[in-house]
Design a protein around this motif. Structure first.
Motif, short mmCIF file in Angstrom:
data_model
loop_
_atom_site.label_atom_id
_atom_site.label_comp_id
_atom_site.label_asym_id
_atom_site.label_seq_id
_atom_site.Cartn_x
_atom_site.Cartn_y
_atom_site.Cartn_z
N GLN A 32 -6.53 7.12 -12.99
CA GLN A 32 -7.67 6.46 -12.38
C GLN A 32 -7.18 5.24 -11.58
N TYR A 33 -6.17 4.61 -11.93
CA TYR A 33 -5.81 3.45 -11.09
C TYR A 33 -5.13 3.95 -9.86
N LEU A 34 -4.47 4.90 -9.96
CA LEU A 34 -3.79 5.29 -8.79
C LEU A 34 -4.78 6.09 -7.75
N GLY A 35 -5.78 6.92 -8.31
CA GLY A 35 -6.96 7.25 -7.56
C GLY A 35 -7.62 6.13 -6.66
N LEU A 36 -7.90 4.98 -7.31
CA LEU A 36 -8.51 3.97 -6.60
C LEU A 36 -7.57 3.59 -5.48
N LEU A 37 -6.42 3.35 -5.68
CA LEU A 37 -5.32 2.79 -4.46
C LEU A 37 -5.45 3.96 -3.49
N LEU A 38 -5.30 4.94 -3.85
CA LEU A 38 -5.15 6.23 -2.73
C LEU A 38 -6.61 6.16 -2.14
N ASP A 39 -7.64 5.86 -2.66
CA ASP A 39 -8.61 5.94 -1.84
C ASP A 39 -8.98 4.64 -1.08
N GLY A 40 -8.19 3.83 -1.05
CA GLY A 40 -8.17 2.41 -0.51
C GLY A 40 -9.28 1.31 -1.12
N GLN A 41 -9.50 1.80 -2.40
CA GLN A 41 -10.44 0.70 -2.94
C GLN A 41 -9.69 -0.32 -3.70
N ARG A 42 -9.13 -1.19 -2.77
CA ARG A 42 -8.40 -2.24 -3.69
C ARG A 42 -9.11 -3.08 -4.61
N ARG A 43 -10.21 -3.62 -4.21
CA ARG A 43 -11.04 -4.35 -5.27
C ARG A 43 -11.53 -3.76 -6.48
N GLN A 44 -12.01 -2.38 -6.33
CA GLN A 44 -12.07 -1.87 -7.45
C GLN A 44 -11.17 -1.53 -8.47
N ILE A 99 -8.31 -3.04 -13.61
CA ILE A 99 -6.85 -3.69 -14.45
C ILE A 99 -7.71 -4.66 -15.18
N MET A 100 -8.52 -5.67 -14.46
CA MET A 100 -8.73 -6.77 -15.12
C MET A 100 -9.56 -6.36 -16.45
N ARG A 101 -10.48 -5.23 -16.30
CA ARG A 101 -11.11 -4.90 -17.42
C ARG A 101 -10.25 -4.45 -18.55
N LEU A 102 -9.16 -3.54 -18.20
CA LEU A 102 -8.29 -3.08 -19.06
C LEU A 102 -7.81 -4.16 -19.95
N TYR A 103 -7.26 -5.37 -19.01
CA TYR A 103 -6.57 -6.63 -19.89
C TYR A 103 -7.97 -7.07 -20.69
N PHE A 111 1.44 0.13 -13.61
CA PHE A 111 1.92 -0.17 -12.36
C PHE A 111 3.34 0.47 -11.70
N GLN A 112 3.95 0.65 -13.11
CA GLN A 112 5.40 1.25 -12.80
C GLN A 112 5.28 2.67 -12.61
N GLN A 120 0.96 -5.39 -5.80
CA GLN A 120 1.66 -6.77 -6.04
C GLN A 120 0.28 -7.77 -5.88
N SER A 121 -0.63 -7.80 -5.17
CA SER A 121 -1.89 -8.57 -5.34
C SER A 121 -2.54 -8.73 -6.84
N ILE A 122 -2.62 -7.52 -7.44
CA ILE A 122 -3.44 -7.49 -8.51
C ILE A 122 -2.27 -8.03 -9.65
N ILE A 123 -1.04 -8.01 -9.54
CA ILE A 123 -0.07 -8.63 -10.47
C ILE A 123 -0.24 -10.11 -10.41
N SER A 124 -0.32 -10.62 -9.15
CA SER A 124 -0.71 -11.91 -8.77
C SER A 124 -2.14 -12.49 -9.54
N GLN A 125 -2.80 -11.55 -9.34
CA GLN A 125 -4.31 -12.15 -9.91
C GLN A 125 -4.40 -12.06 -11.71
N LEU A 126 -3.18 -11.35 -12.03
CA LEU A 126 -3.15 -11.36 -13.42
C LEU A 126 -2.50 -12.52 -13.99
N TYR A 127 -1.76 -13.26 -13.26
CA TYR A 127 -0.86 -14.31 -13.75
C TYR A 127 -1.54 -15.43 -14.56
#
Length: 358
Positions: free
Chosen positions: A146-158, A163-167, A181-182, A210-217
């Motif tokens: 699901q995460y990869l699908g969002l990236l490939l669809d260009g849905q950065r915010r979603q 990811i934040m919901r999963l955390y 991520f990996q 990379q941006s989402i990793i920064s948001q998780l910090y």
């Protein structure tokens, strides 16, 4: 003292550009249709591709690792298909390379180099498949998909919100790193190799992660007590940094003080930094096989400085994943295929570094 194979590899590096020029001219003489197929830029691209092949071959020979060149040829055969370069085109290119090496390199170097080249040529004969890195039997498969699908669809915010919901739902951050991520980054690389996504899409997806990793910090990072110090860097003109960043974060989670210096760090500057800011462990990453010689050079320079005798050096990256004994040949103290394993290796190299649960 160089071995015969190291001498042969170094010799090939020295004449690689000359050979690439020769191979290109001969290939266009043998296949005149290439001019129509690839247009005015075709000759320059063929020359550059031939030079890459020769550099990979030279590095494989120098490191006494035929696996590196074999893996490169298998990977290359799939990659070139998206550029309308056929397996027959590649076969002819390698045959002409063999002829050029035979003419320009004298024994015993010639026999050593040709043996590696012929191993690569043999392994390009079969039909190759590149299976997906996202497999149903792996942890968090559906979430990664699901995460990869969002990236490939260009849905950065979603993707970030996902990811934040999963955390927030209790999935450990280490699992998010390793299994979402990996694995998604590996899959993005596979899709690019197969020509299913563009370089721009690959860069976009990587930048998003990379941006989402920064948001998780802010959700997990905390002040560290400074028990142990890790310095992490890449060598050569590497653009792939996300794996090394993830490794650094894993050590930070484990209570280390970490210092990420990025890629393309001059060896002299790194050594000066290590003397001024002593570390317990140096992590060195490399993605491209022809940059492994830079790792050899860097480790050799570090070992020549007595002040750094206590520093342990761990390496990682694609070439070391291909040849699991390569880390010994470059003079490192250990190797890890991923961030999670790196912590285990660090514990072996520097006992007492893992956190203990109460």
């Amino acid at each position: 003292m160089y071995t015969n194979q190291q001498n042969a590899g170094e010799r090939l590096k020295m004449i690689a550009e000359q050979l690439a020029e020769e191979v290109t001219l001969r290939q266009y003489e043998r296949q005149p249709d290439l001019r129509q197929r690839f247009g005015p830029s075709g000759i320059a691209r063929t020359r550059q591709d031939s030079l890459y092949h020769l550099r990979y071959l030279a590095q494989s020979v120098s490191l006494e690792s035929p696996l590196l060149f074999i893996h490169y040829i298998i990977w290359l055969k799939v990659l070139l298909m998206q550029y309308k370069i056929t397996a027959e085109d590649l076969r002819i290119n390698l045959e002409l390379m063999k002829d050029a090496i035979t003419a320009e390199v004298k024994p015993p170097d010639r026999e050593v180099i040709l043996s590696y080249l012929e191993m690569g040529m043999y392994h390009m004969r079969g039909e190759e498949s590149v299976p997906s890195f996202l497999q149903p039997d792996r942890p968090y498969y559906r979430e990664a998909e699901q995460y990869l699908g969002l990236l490939l669809d260009g849905q950065r915010r979603q993707a970030a919100e996902f990811i934040m919901r999963l955390y927030d739902d209790g999935i450990p951050v280490q699992d998010i790193y390793l299994h979402l991520f990996q694995q998604s980054q590996y899959e993005i690389g596979r899709l690019w190799q197969l020509g299913r996504i563009t370089v721009a899409q690959e860069h976009f997806c990587t930048a998003c992660t990379q941006s989402i990793i920064s948001q998780l910090y802010p959700r997990w990072i905390q002040a560290q007590s400074g028990r142990k110090r890790l310095v992490a860097t890449g060598v050569g003109e590497e653009l792939h940094e996300i794996g090394l960043r993830m490794l650094t974060d894993f050590f930070e989670m484990e209570g280390w003080n970490t210092f990420y210096l990025g890629s393309n760090m001059p060896a002299e500057s790194l050594i000066r930094y290590l003397k001024e800011q002593p570390a317990d462990l140096l992590a060195v990453s490399v993605t491209m096989t022809f940059h492994v010689s830079e790792v050899v050079r860097l480790i050799g320079m570090i070992r020549s400085h007595g002040e750094l005798d206590g520093l342990k050096i761990m390496v990682g990256g694609m070439p070391f994943n291909i040849d699991r004994d390569l880390w010994k040949k470059v003079g490192a103290d250990g190797y890890a295929p991923d961030a999670g394993t790196a912590l285990e290796v660090a514990e072996q190299l520097i006992p007492g570094t893992r956190r203990r649960e109460n």
